[in-house]
Design a protein around this motif. Structure first.
Motif, mmCIF file in Angstrom:
data_model
loop_
_atom_site.group_PDB
_atom_site.id
_atom_site.type_symbol
_atom_site.label_atom_id
_atom_site.label_comp_id
_atom_site.label_asym_id
_atom_site.label_seq_id
_atom_site.Cartn_x
_atom_site.Cartn_y
_atom_site.Cartn_z
ATOM 1 N N ASP A 1 0.866 -1.269 0.155
ATOM 2 C CA ASP A 1 -0.002 -0.334 -0.016
ATOM 3 C C ASP A 1 0.909 1.129 0.023
ATOM 4 O OD1 ASP A 1 -1.813 2.117 0.953
ATOM 5 O OD2 ASP A 1 -3.234 0.626 1.166
ATOM 6 N N PHE A 2 1.836 1.348 0.623
ATOM 7 C CA PHE A 2 2.945 2.456 0.772
ATOM 8 C C PHE A 2 3.529 2.452 -0.408
ATOM 9 C CE2 PHE A 2 7.094 4.395 1.299
ATOM 10 C CZ PHE A 2 6.828 5.317 2.099
ATOM 11 N N TYR A 3 3.864 1.435 -1.315
ATOM 12 C CA TYR A 3 4.434 1.507 -2.518
ATOM 13 C C TYR A 3 3.509 2.274 -3.493
ATOM 14 C CZ TYR A 3 6.070 0.322 -7.088
ATOM 15 O OH TYR A 3 6.616 0.305 -8.494
ATOM 16 N N ALA A 4 2.154 2.054 -3.375
ATOM 17 C CA ALA A 4 1.308 2.507 -4.376
ATOM 18 C C ALA A 4 1.208 3.988 -3.734
ATOM 19 C CB ALA A 4 -0.256 2.142 -4.061
ATOM 20 N N LYS A 5 1.255 4.502 -2.624
ATOM 21 C CA LYS A 5 1.078 5.666 -2.133
ATOM 22 C C LYS A 5 2.125 6.613 -2.605
ATOM 23 C CE LYS A 5 0.364 8.648 1.857
ATOM 24 N NZ LYS A 5 -0.178 8.709 3.493
ATOM 25 N N ASP A 6 3.421 6.165 -2.513
ATOM 26 C CA ASP A 6 4.553 6.606 -2.971
ATOM 27 C C ASP A 6 4.586 7.115 -4.534
ATOM 28 O OD1 ASP A 6 7.421 7.756 -2.151
ATOM 29 O OD2 ASP A 6 7.958 5.944 -3.440
ATOM 30 N N THR A 7 4.096 5.836 -5.130
ATOM 31 C CA THR A 7 3.997 6.305 -6.641
ATOM 32 C C THR A 7 3.122 7.112 -7.066
ATOM 33 O OG1 THR A 7 4.710 3.659 -6.976
ATOM 34 C CG2 THR A 7 3.604 4.807 -8.721
ATOM 35 N N SER A 8 1.987 7.296 -6.274
ATOM 36 C CA SER A 8 1.047 8.222 -6.691
ATOM 37 C C SER A 8 1.621 9.675 -6.559
ATOM 38 C CB SER A 8 -0.029 8.108 -5.713
ATOM 39 O OG SER A 8 -0.978 9.151 -5.844
ATOM 40 N N LYS A 9 2.429 9.688 -5.355
ATOM 41 C CA LYS A 9 3.297 11.144 -5.215
ATOM 42 C C LYS A 9 4.101 11.471 -6.177
ATOM 43 C CE LYS A 9 2.917 11.235 0.101
ATOM 44 N NZ LYS A 9 3.814 11.197 1.055
ATOM 45 N N LYS A 10 5.009 10.595 -6.715
ATOM 46 C CA LYS A 10 5.910 10.783 -7.841
ATOM 47 C C LYS A 10 5.060 11.213 -9.155
ATOM 48 C CE LYS A 10 9.365 7.969 -5.764
ATOM 49 N NZ LYS A 10 10.068 6.399 -5.815
ATOM 50 N N VAL A 11 3.872 10.622 -9.402
ATOM 51 C CA VAL A 11 3.235 10.828 -10.602
ATOM 52 C C VAL A 11 2.591 12.290 -10.658
ATOM 53 C CG1 VAL A 11 1.182 10.233 -11.930
ATOM 54 C CG2 VAL A 11 2.721 8.361 -10.933
ATOM 55 N N ARG A 12 1.990 12.453 -9.287
ATOM 56 C CA ARG A 12 1.463 13.787 -9.134
ATOM 57 C C ARG A 12 2.435 14.923 -9.163
ATOM 58 N NH1 ARG A 12 -3.719 14.348 -5.790
ATOM 59 N NH2 ARG A 12 -4.550 12.130 -5.597
ATOM 60 N N ALA A 13 3.563 14.751 -8.661
ATOM 61 C CA ALA A 13 4.504 15.667 -8.882
ATOM 62 C C ALA A 13 5.084 15.952 -10.276
ATOM 63 C CB ALA A 13 5.901 15.475 -8.001
ATOM 64 N N VAL A 14 5.311 14.651 -11.061
ATOM 65 C CA VAL A 14 5.588 14.971 -12.484
ATOM 66 C C VAL A 14 4.640 15.652 -13.252
ATOM 67 C CG1 VAL A 14 5.928 13.685 -14.570
ATOM 68 C CG2 VAL A 14 7.118 12.985 -12.591
ATOM 69 N N MET A 15 3.091 15.249 -12.966
ATOM 70 C CA MET A 15 2.077 15.982 -13.585
ATOM 71 C C MET A 15 2.024 17.376 -13.243
ATOM 72 S SD MET A 15 0.921 13.597 -15.588
ATOM 73 C CE MET A 15 -0.750 14.182 -16.109
ATOM 74 N N ASN A 16 2.300 17.775 -11.902
ATOM 75 C CA ASN A 16 2.371 19.043 -11.557
ATOM 76 C C ASN A 16 3.264 19.907 -12.323
ATOM 77 O OD1 ASN A 16 1.105 21.255 -9.467
ATOM 78 N ND2 ASN A 16 3.391 21.312 -8.835
ATOM 79 N N ALA A 17 4.301 19.319 -12.350
ATOM 80 C CA ALA A 17 5.574 20.093 -13.202
ATOM 81 C C ALA A 17 5.181 20.335 -14.517
ATOM 82 C CB ALA A 17 6.762 19.199 -12.983
ATOM 83 N N LYS A 18 4.752 19.039 -15.220
ATOM 84 C CA LYS A 18 4.313 19.467 -16.673
ATOM 85 C C LYS A 18 3.053 20.508 -16.915
ATOM 86 C CE LYS A 18 2.697 16.764 -20.406
ATOM 87 N NZ LYS A 18 2.426 15.255 -21.072
ATOM 88 N N GLY A 19 2.135 20.213 -15.749
ATOM 89 C CA GLY A 19 1.081 21.091 -16.024
ATOM 90 C C GLY A 19 1.245 22.647 -15.926
#
Length: 565
Positions: free
Chosen positions: A152-170
């Motif tokens: 579960d923690f892995y999924a949460k950590d991955t979600s944070k990384k994806v959000r950070a990438v999408m935020n930077a791109k957006g």
């Protein structure tokens, strides 16, 4: 899910070395998400299938069924493969459920625990995770819960990384989604949109029809009657795929979706929705101030002022009456006393001159407001006269009007600035005083001259005042942004004058482009004649002071005949 009795035959069958019931299905479940692709071949569907098939063959599981969820996240159990397998479990047809490891089954430790510890045991389903040495037939594994938490923690950590990438791109100005109907990706730069020659004119037409007072449902019928391909049909045609069964069948929601896309003004609009948690897939509309909007990133299909006007008109529901007539000013006429809309009243037996508007809170004399009755033909003449007077006055000396208007607004602006600065200085001084007061009462409480109960009560009051002052300061410091559009509004109104050189009669398009609001006052009969004020607010400039008609227009009615002063 409630336990149920198996529906298969109970005849004894030969079992394998692990005492497997060959009657029931053994599910071999494989899952791969887009994030798992970074792990390489180890988590590929082919590798999972190979491991599970070998394990089933070596342990006597013969009645196997492979279920695959390729491209699905482990935080969501609403997956096709899982749904199919659970349906078989509910029927009592499954004896064993095998996965490569616990993370393949899911990464939500609460849901994984519910299925492995409650659902599967209730249906007598054996659960095996090959690489994690988990087998419900051999008792509990003390590390299973810990593994589920880490998954579960892995999924949460991955979600944070994806959000950070999408935020930077957006926030870099790149579009986060694909081009909407009306645009297509530039072959030279996939992040840049160019006009779609087939769809862009349709988008422009939809906005023009809305300005003309036509609702989404009627627009859909017009497009269908004109044999315009729907969004889906046009994409199919462009890609050389078969067209849908009804290629020109537009629906109301498709039109609404087009009308709400801000990107048609030529901007990039990112972060329009958000989710509260990585486990919740429901998207929630974002507030406008939380979106990232960057103007002029592609060629506009509709002007920004037209898009804004359409959004205002969309707030006013304009329904066709049973007499199949629609008021020219529906949604624009408001009561001067209660602020409610004036409803358009007509029926099939009415002639045109009998159509009228009446306050929504009048309710045939049983409401909380008076009728504010006004006939549409009267209102039509008043508004037309007012528009002509204003346009003639401005055309007589455009440069003089522009200079006079800007000077007037600058005087108002400078006065407002001075007042705002005084309020801002006063608020900041009070904030500093409150900080000192809070420090003082804290010292009094520590020294024993103020009780703790009294201290807490006073602290609560000071903090509430402090929060209110902070909000006031923020609002006052943002005054510049509200005044930057001043000159743009003048230019937009002058552009309307160039567009409509002569106005012989009012149309829905002219009304919606010129008029923001029509305020109708209660009639005055004190002089023995019915006199009624009508105040007209224009788009962009609101009130325009014309020397010949400096006061709100007044309509007079004498013995049923109407005169305008």
């Amino acid at each position: 899910m409630e336990p149920c009795t198996t529906v298969l035959s109970a005849d004894p069958q030969k079992k394998g070395e692990d005492n497997v019931d060959q009657q029931k299905i053994t599910i071999l479940y494989c899952r791969l998400s887009n994030e798992d692709l970074v792990d390489g071949e180890s988590n590929s569907i082919a590798n999972q299938r190979s491991i599970l098939s070998s394990y089933a063959a070596s342990h006597g599981f013969t009645n196997t069924k492979v279920l695959v969820d390729d491209g699905y996240t482990g935080t969501n159990f609403n997956r096709p493969g899982v749904r199919e397998g659970l349906a078989l479990v509910e029927q009592g047809l499954v004896g064993t459920w095998i996965v490569k490891d616990m993370s393949r089954f899911g990464r939500d430790y609460l849901q994984v625990g519910r299925f492995t510890e409650i659902v599967f045991p209730s249906y007598d389903v054996r659960f095996i995770a090959v690489n994690d040495a988990v087998d419900s037939a051999k008792g509990d594994n003390d590390f299973t819960v810990i593994r589920n938490v880490f998954n579960d923690f892995y999924a949460k950590d991955t979600s944070k990384k994806v959000r950070a990438v999408m935020n930077a791109k957006g926030t870099s100005g790149k579009h986060l989604g694909g081009p909407p109907y009306g645009y297509r990706a530039d072959p030279q730069d996939k992040n840049h949109w160019i006009l779609d020659e087939d769809a862009a004119p349709i988008v422009k037409r939809i906005f023009d029809l809305t300005i003309a007072g036509v609702g989404p449902s009627r627009i859909a019928r017009i497009l269908e009657a004109d044999k315009v391909l729907t969004v889906k049909a046009l994409y199919a045609q462009q890609k050389g795929k078969p067209l849908p069964e009804r290629p020109c069948h537009w629906i109301e929601q498709s039109v609404v979706n087009i009308l709400e896309r801000m990107e048609y003004t030529g901007c990039t609009c990112n972060f329009k929705t958000y989710s509260k948690s990585y486990k919740l897939k429901k998207r929630i509309p974002n507030a406008l101030e939380d979106m990232f909007i960057l103007p002029d990133t592609q060629e506009a299909i509709v002007p920004k002022e037209q898009w804004d006007r359409v959004q205002e008109l969309r707030k006013h529901k304009r329904r066709m009456t049973k007499a199949e007539r629609q008021g020219l000013f529906s949604g624009l006429v408001v009561c001067a006393d209660c602020g409610s809309k004036l409803h358009f009243a007509t029926c099939k037996n009415f002639e045109g001159r009998q159509d009228h508007y009446v306050c929504a809170k009048y309710k045939s004399g049983r409401g909380t407001c008076s009728a504010h009755y006004i006939r549409e033909d009267v209102l039509r003449d008043v508004v037309l006269e007012r528009i002509r007077a204003v346009t003639d006055y401005i055309r007589a000396d455009v440069e003089g009007f522009q200079e006079e208007w800007l000077m007037c607004r600058r005087e108002e602006q400078e006065k407002s600035i001075r007042e705002d600065k005084r309020r801002l200085e006063k608020a900041k001084k009070r904030l500093a005083d409150i900080d000192k007061l809070i420090t003082r009462i804290y010292e009094d409480m520590v020294l024993g001259s103020l009780s703790q109960e009294r201290y807490l009560k006073m602290l609560e009051g000071y903090e509430a005042e402090q929060a209110a002052l902070n909000n006031e300061v923020i609002g006052l410091e943002d005054w510049v942004a509200t005044r930057e559009e001043m000159e743009d509004h003048v230019d937009q109104f002058l552009a309307l004058l160039e567009k409509y050189v002569d106005i012989p009669e009012l149309t829905p398009t002219i009304v919606n482009e010129f008029i923001k609001q029509v305020i109708v006052y209660a009639p005055d009969k004190s002089s023995g004649k019915r006199t009624q004020k009508v105040k007209i607010v224009f788009n962009f400039l609101e009130e325009v002071e014309v020397p010949e008609i400096s006061e709100p227009v007044i309509t007079k009615t004498t013995y049923g005949r109407r005169k305008t002063a």
